[in-house]
Scaffold this active site. Structure first.
Site, PDB file in Angstrom:
ATOM      1  CD  GLN A  91      -2.973   2.666   6.886  1.00  0.00           C
ATOM      2  OE1 GLN A  91      -3.526   3.041   7.910  1.00  0.00           O
ATOM      3  NE2 GLN A  91      -3.613   2.547   5.750  1.00  0.00           N
ATOM      4  NE  ARG A 112       0.177   1.380   3.405  1.00  0.00           N
ATOM      5  CZ  ARG A 112       1.155   2.255   3.588  1.00  0.00           C
ATOM      6  NH1 ARG A 112       2.419   1.833   3.676  1.00  0.00           N
ATOM      7  NH2 ARG A 112       0.935   3.538   3.709  1.00  0.00           N
ATOM      8  N   GLY A 113       0.248   2.396  -0.117  1.00  0.00           N
ATOM      9  CA  GLY A 113       1.025   3.631  -0.277  1.00  0.00           C
ATOM     10  C   GLY A 113       1.109   3.903  -1.775  1.00  0.00           C
ATOM     11  CB  ALA A 114       0.301   6.922  -3.764  1.00  0.00           C
ATOM     12  CG  ASP A 167      -3.113   8.040  -1.219  1.00  0.00           C
ATOM     13  OD1 ASP A 167      -2.967   8.577  -0.103  1.00  0.00           O
ATOM     14  OD2 ASP A 167      -2.753   6.873  -1.470  1.00  0.00           O
ATOM     15  CG  ASN A 208      -2.282  11.630   2.657  1.00  0.00           C
ATOM     16  OD1 ASN A 208      -1.738  10.738   1.990  1.00  0.00           O
ATOM     17  ND2 ASN A 208      -1.921  11.858   3.895  1.00  0.00           N
ATOM     18  CE  LYS A 209      -4.935   5.697   4.589  1.00  0.00           C
ATOM     19  NZ  LYS A 209      -5.920   4.821   3.905  1.00  0.00           N
ATOM     20  NE  ARG A 239      -6.263   0.762  -1.547  1.00  0.00           N
ATOM     21  CZ  ARG A 239      -5.602   1.298  -0.507  1.00  0.00           C
ATOM     22  NH1 ARG A 239      -4.306   1.052  -0.354  1.00  0.00           N
ATOM     23  NH2 ARG A 239      -6.228   2.058   0.365  1.00  0.00           N
TER      24      ARG A 239
HETATM   25  O1  MRU Z   1      -4.490   3.206   2.311  1.00  0.00           O
HETATM   26  P1  MRU Z   1      -3.000   3.383   2.163  1.00  0.00           P
HETATM   27  O2  MRU Z   1      -2.227   2.826   3.298  1.00  0.00           O
HETATM   28  O3  MRU Z   1      -2.522   2.916   0.811  1.00  0.00           O
HETATM   29  O4  MRU Z   1      -2.817   4.958   2.190  1.00  0.00           O
HETATM   30  C1  MRU Z   1      -1.532   5.501   2.126  1.00  0.00           C
HETATM   31  C2  MRU Z   1      -1.506   6.963   2.279  1.00  0.00           C
HETATM   32  O5  MRU Z   1      -2.525   7.618   2.396  1.00  0.00           O
HETATM   33  C3  MRU Z   1      -0.172   7.646   2.173  1.00  0.00           C
HETATM   34  O6  MRU Z   1      -0.149   8.775   2.976  1.00  0.00           O
HETATM   35  C4  MRU Z   1       0.036   8.039   0.710  1.00  0.00           C
HETATM   36  O7  MRU Z   1      -0.022   6.938  -0.128  1.00  0.00           O
HETATM   37  C5  MRU Z   1       1.280   8.776   0.455  1.00  0.00           C
HETATM   38  S1  MRU Z   1       2.736   8.086   1.098  1.00  0.00           S
HETATM   39  C6  MRU Z   1       3.725   7.544  -0.054  1.00  0.00           C
END
Ligand code: MRU
Length: 346
Positions: free
Chosen positions: A197, A47-49, A238, A248-249, A90
Site C-alpha cells: 500500500q 481499503r483503509g479504515a 484500524d 494498524n498495518k 473485514r
Molecule cells: O489492509 P488495509 O490496506 O485496509 O490497511 C490499512 C491500514 O492499516 C491503514 O493504516 C489504516 O486503515 C489507517 S489509515 C486511514
C-alpha cells in the site's frame, strides 16, 4: 491540495477507485448492489479504515434501495441480513462495524417510517458519514500539524491518505496539511509488504501533489531512525482500544519499538470512529489473516518455493507505551490513555 475521491455515489451506484490496480491502471469499480460493495471491501478494491466505513454506509444504502418495494417486516429482516453480512467483510477495521451499527440504529429509531422513506434516510446517512469524515480529516490535519516542525522528515507506513478515507487522509492528511502550510516536509514512505500500500498507493498520492518523498523497503526504516534521519513517525489505525493499544498495518509495531529505542516521536493519527470503546486492551482486537498468495506472489509471479507455508497477519498491535500521542479530530490525546481516551466518548 489535489482532490482524490476514493469513492463517489452517483447514478444509484457506488463508484470506487479500484485500489487493486493502482498505480499502473486508474480504473473505477462500480458497485450497484450491497453484495458488490461487500466484495469490494473483502477484495480490497477499497481499503483503509475510514474508507471501509464509508463504503459500508453506501452498501447499506444499496441494500435498502433494493428492498424498498418489500413489506416493512420483510424489509427489516432483509436489511438485517445484509448488514450482518457486510459486518463480516473485514474483521479488524472497527469503522466498518461502527458504520453498520450506525445504520442499524438509524433504522431502529425510524422504524415507523415507510420503507421508501427508510431507504432514502439510509442513503442520506451514508452521505453524512462522508461529509463528517471529510471534516474530521481536516481537523486531524490541523491538530497534527502542530507537532510537525518547520523542517521535518516524516516516516509513514501503509496508505493513510485520501484513498484510505474520503477526505485528505489521516497520517497522510497531516503530511498534506504541513506541506500546504508551507513547511519544508520530506517523507520516507515504507513500501508495506505484502500488499505494498505504501509503494503503490502512498507513493502515488505523494507524487500527485509533488510532496518531496522517497520510497523505502520496510527494512530500511530502522536504519533511518537510528541514524537520526527521521523527526517523526506518523501512522494510521484500524482499531484503538480504550487503553491506547492500536491495531494498524503489519509492521507498525516494529516501527514503534525502533522509534522508542531511539527517542523518535511516534504518533497515531486516527478519527474517534476508529476507537473501539467496547474493548480496554489490544489483545481483544481480532487480527485479520489474509491469504498466502499475498506473500508467495508479487504481481502474479510466484516467488516462494511451491508448497511453502505462510503466516500472513494483515495487522499488528502497537502497545500504548510506544505511542507518543494519538491525533484525533478532537485534539491530541496523550498518556494516561485509559483516562484520556474515555474523555473522547460522546
Ligand atoms: O489492509 P488495509 O490496506 O485496509 O490497511 C490499512 C491500514 O492499516 C491503514 O493504516 C489504516 O486503515 C489507517 S489509515 C486511514
Amino acid at each position: 491540495m489535489k482532490t482524490i475521491l476514493a469513492m463517489e455515489y452517483k447514478e444509484d451506484a457506488l463508484h470506487m477507485i479500484d485500489q487493486r490496480k493502482l498505480p499502473h491502471t486508474y480504473e473505477i469499480f462500480i458497485a450497484k448492489t450491497c453484495q458488490e460493495v461487500d466484495f469490494a471491501i473483502r477484495d480490497m478494491v477499497v481499503r483503509g479504515a475510514p474508507a471501509i466505513g464509508a463504503a459500508a454506509g453506501y452498501g447499506a444504502a444499496l441494500a435498502a434501495k433494493s428492498y424498498q418495494h418489500e413489506e416493512k417486516s420483510e424489509f427489516l429482516v432483509k436489511m438485517n441480513e445484509s448488514l450482518d453480512k457486510l459486518n463480516t467483510s473485514r474483521p479488524t477495521a472497527v469503522n466498518l462495524m461502527w458504520a453498520v451499527k450506525r445504520m442499524r440504529k438509524l433504522i431502529e429509531t425510524h422504524h415507523k417510517l415507510s420503507v421508501k422513506s427508510l431507504a432514502e434516510l439510509v442513503l442520506k446517512e451514508a452521505h453524512t458519514i462522508v461529509r463528517e469524515d471529510q471534516a474530521i480529516n481536516l481537523a486531524m490535519g490541523s491538530h497534527g500539524n502542530t507537532i510537525i516542525p518547520q523542517r521535518a522528515t516524516i516516516l509513514t507506513h501503509c496508505n493513510t491518505g485520501a484513498l484510505a478515507t474520503v477526505g485528505i487522509g489521516t497520517a497522510l492528511g497531516v503530511v498534506r496539511t504541513a506541506h500546504s502550510s508551507g513547511k519544508d516536509i520530506f517523507v520516507y514512505a515504507d513500501e508495506t509488504r505484502p500488499r505494498l500500500q505504501g509503494g503503490r498507493l502512498t507513493a502515488w498520492e505523494l507524487m500527485q501533489e509533488n510532496i518531496p518523498s522517497t520510497l523505502i523497503a520496510d527494512s530500511v526504516a530502522a536504519t533511518l531512525i537510528r541514524d537520526g534521519k527521521i523527526d517523526v513517525v506518523l501512522v494510521g489505525a484500524d482499531r484503538i482500544a480504550t487503553n491506547g493499544d492500536t491495531a494498524n498495518k503489519i509492521g507498525t509495531f516494529m516501527l514503534s519499538v525502533v522509534a522508542k529505542t531511539y527517542g523518535v516521536p511516534f504518533y497515531v493519527v486516527a478519527p474517534t470512529t476508529t476507537i473501539d470503546f467496547d474493548i480496554d486492551h489490544g489483545t481483544h482486537i481480532v487480527i485479520e489473516e489474509r491469504n498466502s498468495e499475498e506473500v508467495t506472489h508479487i504481481e502474479g509471479v510466484h516467488i516462494a518455493p511451491e508448497g511453502m507455508k505462510v503466516y500472513n497477519p494483515a495487522f499488528d498491535i502497537t502497545p500504548h507505551e510506544n505511542i507518543t500521542g494519538i491525533v484525533t479530530e478532537k485534539g491530541i490525546v496523550r498518556a494516561p490513555y485509559a483516562e484520556n481516551i474515555m474523555k473522547l466518548k460522546v
